[in-house]
Structure formats: C-alpha cells, structure tokens
Design a protein around this motif. Structure first.
Motif, PDB file in Angstrom:
ATOM      1  N   GLU A 148       0.840  -1.214   0.000  1.00  0.00           N
ATOM      2  CA  GLU A 148       0.000   0.000   0.000  1.00  0.00           C
ATOM      3  C   GLU A 148       0.873   1.261   0.000  1.00  0.00           C
ATOM      4  O   GLU A 148       0.525   2.260  -0.630  1.00  0.00           O
ATOM      5  CB  GLU A 148      -0.918   0.053   1.237  1.00  0.00           C
ATOM      6  CG  GLU A 148      -1.891  -1.097   1.365  1.00  0.00           C
ATOM      7  CD  GLU A 148      -1.331  -2.252   2.185  1.00  0.00           C
ATOM      8  OE1 GLU A 148      -0.136  -2.610   2.009  1.00  0.00           O
ATOM      9  OE2 GLU A 148      -2.077  -2.806   3.008  1.00  0.00           O
ATOM     10  N   ASP A 181       2.468   1.613  -3.489  1.00  0.00           N
ATOM     11  CA  ASP A 181       1.478   2.148  -4.448  1.00  0.00           C
ATOM     12  C   ASP A 181       1.277   3.651  -4.213  1.00  0.00           C
ATOM     13  O   ASP A 181       1.155   4.424  -5.164  1.00  0.00           O
ATOM     14  CB  ASP A 181       0.129   1.427  -4.294  1.00  0.00           C
ATOM     15  CG  ASP A 181       0.204   0.003  -4.832  1.00  0.00           C
ATOM     16  OD1 ASP A 181       1.180  -0.315  -5.551  1.00  0.00           O
ATOM     17  OD2 ASP A 181      -0.704  -0.801  -4.524  1.00  0.00           O
ATOM     18  N   ALA A 182       1.224   4.038  -2.936  1.00  0.00           N
ATOM     19  CA  ALA A 182       1.019   5.468  -2.625  1.00  0.00           C
ATOM     20  C   ALA A 182       2.199   6.285  -3.148  1.00  0.00           C
ATOM     21  O   ALA A 182       2.027   7.407  -3.645  1.00  0.00           O
ATOM     22  CB  ALA A 182       0.859   5.662  -1.114  1.00  0.00           C
ATOM     23  N   SER A 201       1.919   6.551  -6.970  1.00  0.00           N
ATOM     24  CA  SER A 201       0.879   7.534  -7.345  1.00  0.00           C
ATOM     25  C   SER A 201       1.385   8.952  -7.111  1.00  0.00           C
ATOM     26  O   SER A 201       1.143   9.852  -7.918  1.00  0.00           O
ATOM     27  CB  SER A 201      -0.387   7.375  -6.506  1.00  0.00           C
ATOM     28  OG  SER A 201      -0.856   6.083  -6.592  1.00  0.00           O
ATOM     29  N   LYS A 202       2.073   9.149  -6.002  1.00  0.00           N
ATOM     30  CA  LYS A 202       2.614  10.493  -5.689  1.00  0.00           C
ATOM     31  C   LYS A 202       3.601  10.934  -6.766  1.00  0.00           C
ATOM     32  O   LYS A 202       3.604  12.100  -7.175  1.00  0.00           O
ATOM     33  CB  LYS A 202       3.284  10.438  -4.309  1.00  0.00           C
ATOM     34  CG  LYS A 202       3.869  11.733  -3.831  1.00  0.00           C
ATOM     35  CD  LYS A 202       5.374  11.741  -3.932  1.00  0.00           C
ATOM     36  CE  LYS A 202       5.945  13.086  -3.602  1.00  0.00           C
ATOM     37  NZ  LYS A 202       6.943  13.560  -4.521  1.00  0.00           N
ATOM     38  N   ARG A 247       1.675  11.983  -9.774  1.00  0.00           N
ATOM     39  CA  ARG A 247       0.887  13.184  -9.479  1.00  0.00           C
ATOM     40  C   ARG A 247       1.781  14.432  -9.372  1.00  0.00           C
ATOM     41  O   ARG A 247       1.482  15.477  -9.939  1.00  0.00           O
ATOM     42  CB  ARG A 247       0.156  12.958  -8.149  1.00  0.00           C
ATOM     43  CG  ARG A 247      -0.812  14.061  -7.733  1.00  0.00           C
ATOM     44  CD  ARG A 247      -1.446  13.743  -6.383  1.00  0.00           C
ATOM     45  NE  ARG A 247      -0.486  13.807  -5.283  1.00  0.00           N
ATOM     46  CZ  ARG A 247      -0.380  12.903  -4.309  1.00  0.00           C
ATOM     47  NH1 ARG A 247      -1.147  11.836  -4.291  1.00  0.00           N
ATOM     48  NH2 ARG A 247       0.527  13.051  -3.347  1.00  0.00           N
ATOM     49  N   ILE A 294       1.797   5.885   4.716  1.00  0.00           N
ATOM     50  CA  ILE A 294       0.634   5.830   3.808  1.00  0.00           C
ATOM     51  C   ILE A 294      -0.299   7.005   4.090  1.00  0.00           C
ATOM     52  O   ILE A 294      -0.750   7.703   3.179  1.00  0.00           O
ATOM     53  CB  ILE A 294      -0.151   4.499   3.985  1.00  0.00           C
ATOM     54  CG1 ILE A 294       0.738   3.314   3.652  1.00  0.00           C
ATOM     55  CG2 ILE A 294      -1.414   4.489   3.121  1.00  0.00           C
ATOM     56  CD1 ILE A 294       0.116   1.963   3.994  1.00  0.00           C
ATOM     57  N   LEU A 345       1.022  10.332   2.733  1.00  0.00           N
ATOM     58  CA  LEU A 345       0.931  10.563   1.281  1.00  0.00           C
ATOM     59  C   LEU A 345      -0.490  10.591   0.754  1.00  0.00           C
ATOM     60  O   LEU A 345      -0.757  11.219  -0.271  1.00  0.00           O
ATOM     61  CB  LEU A 345       1.729   9.495   0.522  1.00  0.00           C
ATOM     62  CG  LEU A 345       3.249   9.550   0.665  1.00  0.00           C
ATOM     63  CD1 LEU A 345       3.895   8.460  -0.175  1.00  0.00           C
ATOM     64  CD2 LEU A 345       3.807  10.907   0.259  1.00  0.00           C
ATOM     65  N   THR A 346      -1.402   9.883   1.418  1.00  0.00           N
ATOM     66  CA  THR A 346      -2.737   9.749   0.832  1.00  0.00           C
ATOM     67  C   THR A 346      -3.782  10.680   1.446  1.00  0.00           C
ATOM     68  O   THR A 346      -4.842  10.866   0.869  1.00  0.00           O
ATOM     69  CB  THR A 346      -3.247   8.282   0.935  1.00  0.00           C
ATOM     70  OG1 THR A 346      -3.239   7.917   2.318  1.00  0.00           O
ATOM     71  CG2 THR A 346      -2.381   7.320   0.144  1.00  0.00           C
ATOM     72  N   CYS A 347      -3.504  11.236   2.625  1.00  0.00           N
ATOM     73  CA  CYS A 347      -4.517  12.112   3.248  1.00  0.00           C
ATOM     74  C   CYS A 347      -4.334  13.550   2.769  1.00  0.00           C
ATOM     75  O   CYS A 347      -3.392  13.860   2.037  1.00  0.00           O
ATOM     76  CB  CYS A 347      -4.430  12.033   4.766  1.00  0.00           C
ATOM     77  SG  CYS A 347      -4.875  10.403   5.380  1.00  0.00           S
ATOM     78  N   GLN A 392      -3.290  17.164   2.171  1.00  0.00           N
ATOM     79  CA  GLN A 392      -1.910  17.684   2.239  1.00  0.00           C
ATOM     80  C   GLN A 392      -1.826  19.074   2.881  1.00  0.00           C
ATOM     81  O   GLN A 392      -0.760  19.707   2.850  1.00  0.00           O
ATOM     82  CB  GLN A 392      -1.308  17.738   0.823  1.00  0.00           C
ATOM     83  CG  GLN A 392      -1.214  16.383   0.136  1.00  0.00           C
ATOM     84  CD  GLN A 392      -0.286  15.413   0.857  1.00  0.00           C
ATOM     85  OE1 GLN A 392       0.901  15.659   0.985  1.00  0.00           O
ATOM     86  NE2 GLN A 392      -0.837  14.312   1.381  1.00  0.00           N
TER      87      GLN A 392
END
Ligand code: PMP
Ligand code: GLU
Length: 377
Positions: A72, A75-76, A79-80, A83, A276, A279-281, A283
C-alpha cells in the motif's frame, strides 16, 4: 586491538549530528543554547499520521513486512510520483528505506565499483561524500558559483573515463538554492552524453518559496538513469520515524534491495502505515508548515542582510547560508561558546567561509539568535 576498517579512516563523523549533540549536551548542563545547527522541523508529526501508526500497532502490524516496503505504501509512492513529479514508475521501481539517508547509502552501494567517480556539487550536504567513499567510490567535487548556485557547462571539466554518477540536491541543503531548468538540462545532457547515473535528492521538494520544483527524472529520458530520493522527514515532520524512499530503474532497485535485505531488512512495519497516511490524506498540513518556514525565512534573511551578510538564495529547504569573515570553524566555535548559538560551519559542506543557520525553530528562538548574532557583528 587489530586495525579497524581502513575505508572509514578518512571519513569524518556527521558534522550536523555532532554539533547538535554538542549543543544538546550544553543545554543539559544548563547553558541557554539556541540550536540552529540541525535541519529538523520543530513541528510535531501531524495527528492523522500518528493515528494511522497507532492503529497499525493496535492491529498487530508488529511483524516483518515485505523487504521493499508494504504494497500500500509502495502504491502510494508510485501515485505520488506521477501526481507530483512529472514522470511515472511501476511499483517494482520503488524501495522504502529507513530514511532518505539510508536510500542514498543503498544507492551508492548498489551502483559503485571501486574507483568509480561521483561528481558532487559544492556546497553539498554532509553525507554524500561519506556514502560514496564507504561504497568504494571517489568523490569529485565541483564548486558551484557562490552567487547563483546554478550549474553551467564548467561541470563538464570534471568528467573523466571513470565518472559514473552525479549527485544533485534541489532545493539544496545547505544553500537553500533551487536548481533552475537550465541547470537541470545541463545535468541531463551530461548524463546522456557520458552515460552517467544521476542521484537526485529531492527531500526538500515541498519546502520551496515561490519557485517551482522540477524533478530531474521528468526531463527527456532521464527516468531511465535517475535515482530519485525522497522521504517523510522534512515535509511531514517525521525525522524520528526513519522513513524514506527511492525510485529508480529496476536493475538499480534490485541491487538496492539486496543491500536492504542484508542490512536492515526493511523500515519499521508500523511506521510505514504512518507513511501511507502522510501521502494519501489531505496535504494541507504540509502547506501550513511551509508557510511558517517561509515567514521565518523572510524574517531571518532580512535581518542577516541588514547586518551586512551575503546570504545564498534561500528559495527552499529551511537554511540560510551566509558568508562570514575569517575561519568558519572558528566563527562557529565563537558563536557557540560566546553567544550560545549553534550553527554549522560551511567547511562541513566543502565550502569554507560560510555558516549554515537552520530556521526550523520557533520565531522566538530566531529573534533571540538574531539579537545575539547582531552583538557579535
Ligand atoms: N538529504 C538531505 C539533503 C538532507 O538534508 C537530509 C536530512 N537529514 C537527508 C537527505 C536525510 O533525511 P532522512 O531523515 O530522511 O534520512
Ligand atoms: N539533514 C539534516 C541536517 O543537515 C539532519 C542531520 C543529518 O541527517 O545530517 O542537519
């Protein structure tokens, strides 16, 4: 005792860590030291990141994990990268490490053979040269012009048949300079023309004031020869978590993976769950801290300029790099002993005659430090 490792004999301890240790010891003895020596955010890690780690601990995530990092988080990171950084990578091109420093160490071990030359741009952060040397490589220093701190064609004079790699760091520790696109293109062309590998340390990418961060790997086919280093310490105030990562071509990641498997195995499992969340919550926590660093930078740089110092660009990271009269080691010693202000001398970054002030501290501390430095100026 038998002779210990010869390859470590010429390597100094980390100046940044040594000076902050000294300042801490003085503080413990009751000396009112203001430590502007270490580059470490004074903010606490945002609560939602801590909560994710606590939840992982409570859920029993206390075992070994896959050695390149939990899927996970990988993957994060992938994606970062697509992005934020203008290039893309597959999950198997990512390795999660024990801090960005560990990623740099692994990368040097993964790439270098004895005698391979690595071009380092001065001023350079303290650990690049030791990592090159521990891996058996030869550091080749290229002094940047200390007005612009940008790269021009003079770097080509450092190329020899043994050149294997070039290290860049933008925004820079210690100068705060951000490499512009012209500098990055010069580096990219050099790497292509001489078949070099680039290590691009982008750990301060989120702490930038008005300029734009460009990843070296986003230029042309540079992703095929670039090791991008990043981490959580600076953007998310997570220095003690020891969490970083590298993104690189698969053959390099495979080599780095061997170094990791035979040394640390992988970063702490429950810490990776915090990564995780980081990076995913949302910013916005990064922006809140960036804005506060900018406020401190504006204050400190203005005060130093008023005192008559020459200050490097300070467009990113959280350092003011200033020119001083006389021996920088002596100035740092005097400031520590007489003013009780700890800073890092430029010699530690291969540029004698400068001092690095970290403004990752409260405004109150900065104001008091400015008062004390003004007294000595
Ligand atoms: N690169 C640079 C330029 C740094 O300033 C630091 C600060 N320690 C690192 C890498 C290593 O960071 P980490 O805490 O993730 O190991
Ligand atoms: N990078 C920070 C500094 O330069 C932290 C200390 C270190 O890891 O060297 O102060």
């Amino acid at each position: 005792m038998r002779e210990l490792s010869r390859k470590l004999a010429g390597i100094p301890p980390s100046a940044t860590l040594e000076i902050s240790n000294l300042a801490r010891q003085m503080e413990k003895k009751g000396v009112p030291v203001i430590s502007l020596s270490i580059g470490e955010p004074d903010f606490d890690t945002p609560q939602h990141i801590k909560d994710a780690c606590i939840r992982a601990l409570e859920a029993g995530e206390t075992h070994y994990a896959p050695s390149n990092g939990i899927p996970e988080l990988i993957d994060a990171i992938a994606s970062k990268i697509s992005r934020d950084n203008g290039f893309s990578c597959t999950p198997d091109q990512v390795i999660v490490t024990c801090g960005a420093k560990d990623a740099i160490y692994d990368a040097m071990e993964a790439v270098l053979n004895p005698g391979d030359e690595v071009i380092i741009l001065d001023p350079a952060w303290v650990s690049y040269e030791p990592c090159v040397m521990i891996a058996g490589g030869r550091p080749i220093h290229h002094p940047l012009n200390t007005r612009t701190f940008q790269v021009d064609d003079s770097i080509l004079e450092r190329i020899t048949p043994r050149t294997k790699m070039v290290v860049i760091n933008s925004p820079s520790n210690p100068s705060g300079a951000v490499l512009d696109e012209g500098s990055l293109r010069t580096i990219a062309d050099m790497c292509t023309d001489f078949d070099l590998i680039a290590l691009s340390d982008e750990i301060y990418e989120k702490l930038i004031y008005g300029k734009k961060h460009v990843s070296l790997a986003s230029l042309g086919d540079m992703a095929e020869r670039t090791i991008t280093i990043n981490g959580f310490s600076k953007a998310y105030a997570m220095t003690g978590w020891r969490l970083g990562y590298a993104v690189a071509p698969l053959p390099i990641i495979r080599q780095m993976s061997k170094v990791q498997q035979h040394s640390v195995s992988h970063p702490t499992t429950f810490a990776m769950y915090g990564g995780i969340a980081a990076l995913t919550c949302d910013q916005s926590c990064v922006e809140v801290m960036r804005k506060e660093f900018q406020r401190r930078r504006d204050y400190l740089v203005q005060e130093l300029l008023l005192m008559g110092y020459t200050v490097a660009p300070a467009d990113g990271a959280f350092y003011a790099y200033l020119k001083v009269e006389g021996d920088d080691m002596e100035v740092a010693r005097r400031w520590l002993e007489d003013l009780h202000v700890a800073v890092t001398p430029g010699s530690a970054f291969h540029t004698p005659g400068w001092e690095r002030i970290s403004y990752a501290t409260s405004m109150e501390n900065l104001k008091e430090a400015v008062r004390r430095i003004r007294r000595a100026t």
